[in-house]
Scaffold this motif. Structure first.
Motif, PDB file in Angstrom:
ATOM      1  N   HIS A 100      53.968   0.157  24.783  1.00 11.32           N
ATOM      2  CA  HIS A 100      53.076   1.239  24.386  1.00 11.32           C
ATOM      3  C   HIS A 100      53.788   2.280  23.528  1.00 11.32           C
ATOM      4  O   HIS A 100      53.284   2.618  22.458  1.00 11.32           O
ATOM      5  CB  HIS A 100      52.329   1.883  25.545  1.00 11.32           C
ATOM      6  CG  HIS A 100      51.305   2.803  24.974  1.00 11.32           C
ATOM      7  ND1 HIS A 100      50.090   2.374  24.549  1.00 11.32           N
ATOM      8  CD2 HIS A 100      51.402   4.091  24.596  1.00 11.32           C
ATOM      9  CE1 HIS A 100      49.447   3.366  23.958  1.00 11.32           C
ATOM     10  NE2 HIS A 100      50.236   4.428  23.973  1.00 11.32           N
TER      11      HIS A 100
ATOM     12  N   HIS B 107      47.680   0.643  30.906  1.00  9.19           N
ATOM     13  CA  HIS B 107      46.366   0.320  30.333  1.00  9.19           C
ATOM     14  C   HIS B 107      46.352  -1.055  29.673  1.00  9.19           C
ATOM     15  O   HIS B 107      45.282  -1.556  29.349  1.00  9.19           O
ATOM     16  CB  HIS B 107      45.848   1.426  29.402  1.00  9.19           C
ATOM     17  CG  HIS B 107      46.667   1.663  28.174  1.00  9.19           C
ATOM     18  ND1 HIS B 107      46.793   2.904  27.610  1.00  9.19           N
ATOM     19  CD2 HIS B 107      47.398   0.836  27.395  1.00  9.19           C
ATOM     20  CE1 HIS B 107      47.564   2.812  26.538  1.00  9.19           C
ATOM     21  NE2 HIS B 107      47.944   1.575  26.393  1.00  9.19           N
ATOM     22  N   HIS B 108      47.528  -1.647  29.474  1.00  6.32           N
ATOM     23  CA  HIS B 108      47.547  -3.026  28.976  1.00  6.32           C
ATOM     24  C   HIS B 108      47.426  -4.024  30.127  1.00  6.32           C
ATOM     25  O   HIS B 108      47.365  -5.222  29.891  1.00  6.32           O
ATOM     26  CB  HIS B 108      48.840  -3.296  28.208  1.00  6.32           C
ATOM     27  CG  HIS B 108      48.996  -2.416  27.008  1.00  6.32           C
ATOM     28  ND1 HIS B 108      48.545  -2.764  25.763  1.00  6.32           N
ATOM     29  CD2 HIS B 108      49.529  -1.175  26.863  1.00  6.32           C
ATOM     30  CE1 HIS B 108      48.795  -1.782  24.904  1.00  6.32           C
ATOM     31  NE2 HIS B 108      49.395  -0.811  25.553  1.00  6.32           N
TER      32      HIS B 108
HETATM   33 CU    CU Z   1      49.056   1.029  24.926  1.00  5.17          CU
END
Ligand code: CU
Lengths: 113, 612
Positions: free
Chosen positions: B246, B295-296
């Protein structure tokens, strides 16, 4: 950047500065002695925590980890002069790094099944 | 420019040994452009395969390799070096420095990156490329047969070291080498984003290094870190990858934000609206970027509490990003906006990137994400932010800084054709993919069935990709044509605001004959308003100390390359030989004194105004 701007101060100012340096130096000497004594004391405490039958292993581990944190702070601030002027960048770097690493370790410990 | 008669060097030797940040910048840009074309070619092949249902243009295995290499190439071998190319070519000039803090390390970073990039692509010639996706998730990557994934692991590891030391170099450069008067809050925004990005690199890349090292141990040395059947845990790899992955997205987008923050004010003839808010937003995005990686992984099954925390943190990032978008809009508002090609990319970026941001917020809602996950909706989302954000930014930077870097103007008409073809092609390609995803088309699958209403959107998407290909050919033609017969660039063709425009195009090797005195934000603009043609110098004219060039960085990279390649084929003797070569070069670097040399002030061109 350039923190040494006082190369052109007059004689009077120079002696004035010297006194300030002396006072600062003495204060620092005292700090060093206190922290040295404290660090030996903390080390003794951790040995006692391990050796003593009365203290549980779980508690001893946690206790020693906390002491280690304090020792690291002593090391960085008293002995490696992190509190002195001009160390903002290393300070930021160290604490941001600790923050990122701690987040990752905590998340890993909490979330990996 | 032949005023100081240096002995003429062999040009190839010169490029191999250079430690000049401007030349290293050009090397990064050229290598990045090469890999960008390669990744683009892979994308076109992917889109040809998906042109029709049940197409058999490339087989499933080749498709997996193309898809993996397209993602890996575009992120690590195209976007990263292009970003570093602009860091190198521009940042030292923007802060009024003569070079970066560690010129030798800078060169080492470039050669390590290049060695890694070549290693990654060796699979095409040596029986199979990486095929486990750009994320290389275990256990798919640990069990993938052949040597493909080995090239991925070791190639990324080597180029990662290069990136990491490059990031450290720019941190130190920006902290230590700013010209007198350039306080932090007077730094141009591109320098600011470089600074924050370098910090992100420093803290994010170690996670990737660990993930890849464990993967390497699993694949080459038979450990079981990620083998669930042996007590390992593949989820650890996902965490490590996204703790890096990220922030990596912000490592790419923040420099693009910096480029837009340079281009938009110059082309609107106004100072940047809300400078300090822009700086703060950049720092906040960088900071928050470290606490959203889950969030992945919403569909991994980490539970509602973990998912909710990371969902809220993700949504938070929309706030500083929104601040930036509004600041760019307010900068344009009421300005005398000139739509040069560079500015077209900047203006085109805003709606494109906002669309990608919107789908990002949609994806950050975990229950909804269960629906979108691993579908073309995600593919559409990240291409909107990475192409609409990063690539548009890199193109804006290219048209804006080309005259400064190469001393020639690009053709504006061809540039505008490039922009419009690419802009239309981009939206044609990726807008329909949102709907393909919502209709259930999974990503990373080499074909789809007919009769599921997926044909039209896929066809349109492929046509868009071809348009982007045509646009890229126009760009190449522009570069070739203008480098043969282009107009020479003046020092300051855009009437710009920052220090790099105060010196000749291209800059002399010492950048500034006299270090400039910075009196405020937009330092060069202030001097121009005060009626000065050049910057006020902060020091008298004196001899200029320059660093020695060196072949050692190149040899270190060669050594690591040999070591990694031999390790893949288990030729341990040669592998150790490669490592010995690298360490021998490091030893030489430690024991040989490099004194550098001086350019004498008598040899500097008089007045130092424009290096003529
Ligand atoms: Cu991300």
């Amino acid at each position: 950047m350039g923190s040494h701007q006082n190369d052109s101060v007059s004689k009077h100012d120079q002696s004035h500065l010297d006194i300030h340096h002396k006072i600062a130096h003495q204060k620092e000497l005292k700090q060093h002695i206190v922290s040295f004594a404290m660090m030996i004391f903390l080390t003794m405490l951790s040995f006692i925590a391990v050796a003593s039958e009365a203290i549980s292993t779980r508690f001893a581990i946690l206790f020693i980890l906390v002491l280690a944190g304090i020792q690291a702070a002593f090391q960085l601030y008293i002995w490696m002069h992190l509190s002195h002027k001009g160390h903002q960048y290393p300070t930021w770097g160290i604490f941001f790094g600790i923050g990122v690493a701690a987040t990752c370790v905590a998340a890993g410990a909490a979330m990996i099944w | 420019m032949s005023a100081h008669a240096q002995k003429k060097k062999n040009p190839i030797w010169d490029w191999l040994t250079t430690v000049d940040h401007k030349k290293i910048g050009i090397l990064y840009l050229a290598t990045g452009a090469f890999f960008f074309l390669l990744g683009g070619l892979e994308a076109i092949l992917i889109r040809i395969q998906l042109l029709y249902p049940e197409n058999n243009f490339v087989g499933a295995q080749t498709f997996n390799e193309l898809l993996t290499m397209h993602g890996t190439t575009m992120i690590f071998l195209a976007a990263m070096p292009l970003v570093f190319g602009f860091f190198n070519a521009i940042v030292p000039l923007q802060i009024g420095a003569r070079d970066v803090a560690f010129p030798f390390v800078n060169s080492l970073g470039y050669w390590l990156f290049t060695a890694g990039g070549i290693m990654l692509n060796l699979g095409w010639f040596l029986g199979g490329s990486p095929d486990a996706g750009w994320t290389g998730y275990a256990p798919l990557s640990t069990t993938s047969p052949g040597n493909g994934v080995d090239f991925y692991v070791l190639g990324l590891q080597i180029s990662g070291i290069g990136t990491l030391i490059g990031g450290i170099n720019f941190l130190v450069t920006i902290v230590n080498m700013r010209a007198p008067g350039m306080t932090f809050m007077r730094m141009p925004l591109f320098t600011w984003t470089t600074f924050i990005t370098s910090g992100l690199i420093l803290f994010a890349f170690p996670a990737l290094t660990i993930g890849l090292a464990l993967l390497m141990l699993d694949r080459l040395f038979g450990t079981q870190f990620f083998a669930a059947e042996a007590g390992g845990n593949p989820i650890i790899y996902e965490h490590l990858f996204w703790i890096f992955g990220h922030p990596e997205v912000y490592i790419l987008i923040l420099p693009a934000f910096g480029i837009f923050s340079e281009v938009i004010p110059v082309m609107a003839k106004k100072r940047l609206f809300g400078y300090s808010a822009m700086v703060f937003a950049t720092a906040l995005i960088g900071f928050l970027g470290f606490m959203v990686w889950v969030h992945h992984m919403f569909t991994v099954g980490l539970g509602p509490i973990a998912n909710s925390i990371f969902a809220v943190a993700t949504m938070l990032i929309a706030v500083p990003t929104g601040v930036k978008i509004f600041n760019w809009l307010f900068t344009m508002w009421g300005g005398k906006v000139v739509f040069t090609t560079a500015n077209l990319w900047a203006v085109g970026f805003i709606p494109s990137f906002v669309l990608g941001g919107m789908t990002g917020v949609m994806l950050s809602v975990p229950p909804a994400d269960y629906q979108y996950h691993d579908s073309y909706f995600v593919v559409a989302h990240f291409h909107y932010v990475i192409v609409g954000g990063v690539v548009f930014g890199l193109f804006a930077g290219m048209y804006y800084w080309w005259p400064k870097i190469f001393g020639r103007m690009l053709n504006e008409t061809l540039g505008k054709i490039h922009f419009w073809l690419f802009f239309i092609g981009f939206h044609l390609t990726f807008f329909p993919q949102h709907f393909l995803g919502l209709m259930g088309m999974p990503r990373r699958v080499y074909t789809y069935l007919s009769g599921q209403e997926l044909e039209t959107a896929n066809f349109v998407s492929s046509i868009g990709a071809f348009l982007m290909g045509v646009a890229t050919i126009v760009m190449l033609w522009n570069i070739i044509q203008t480098s043969v017969a282009g107009k020479k660039a003046s020092n300051d063709p855009w009437d710009a605001r920052t220090l790099e425009w105060a010196i000749s195009s291209p800059p002399p090797e010492y950048n500034f004959a006299q270090t400039p005195l910075v009196r405020g934000l937009d330092a060069f603009w202030l001097e121009k308003r005060a009626g000065n043609k050049t910057m006020t110098p902060a020091e008298p004219l004196d001899d200029i100390h320059m660093p020695d060039s060196s072949i050692l960085p190149f040899m270190m990279a060669v050594g690591l390359f040999i070591a990694a390649l031999s390790a893949i084929y288990s030729s341990w003797a040669i592998a150790i030989g490669g490592l010995v070569l690298t360490f021998a070069m490091m030893f030489l670097r430690s024991v040989i004194d490099y004194h550098g040399y001086h350019i004498h002030k008598e040899d500097l061109p008089s007045e130092g105004v424009d290096g003529k």
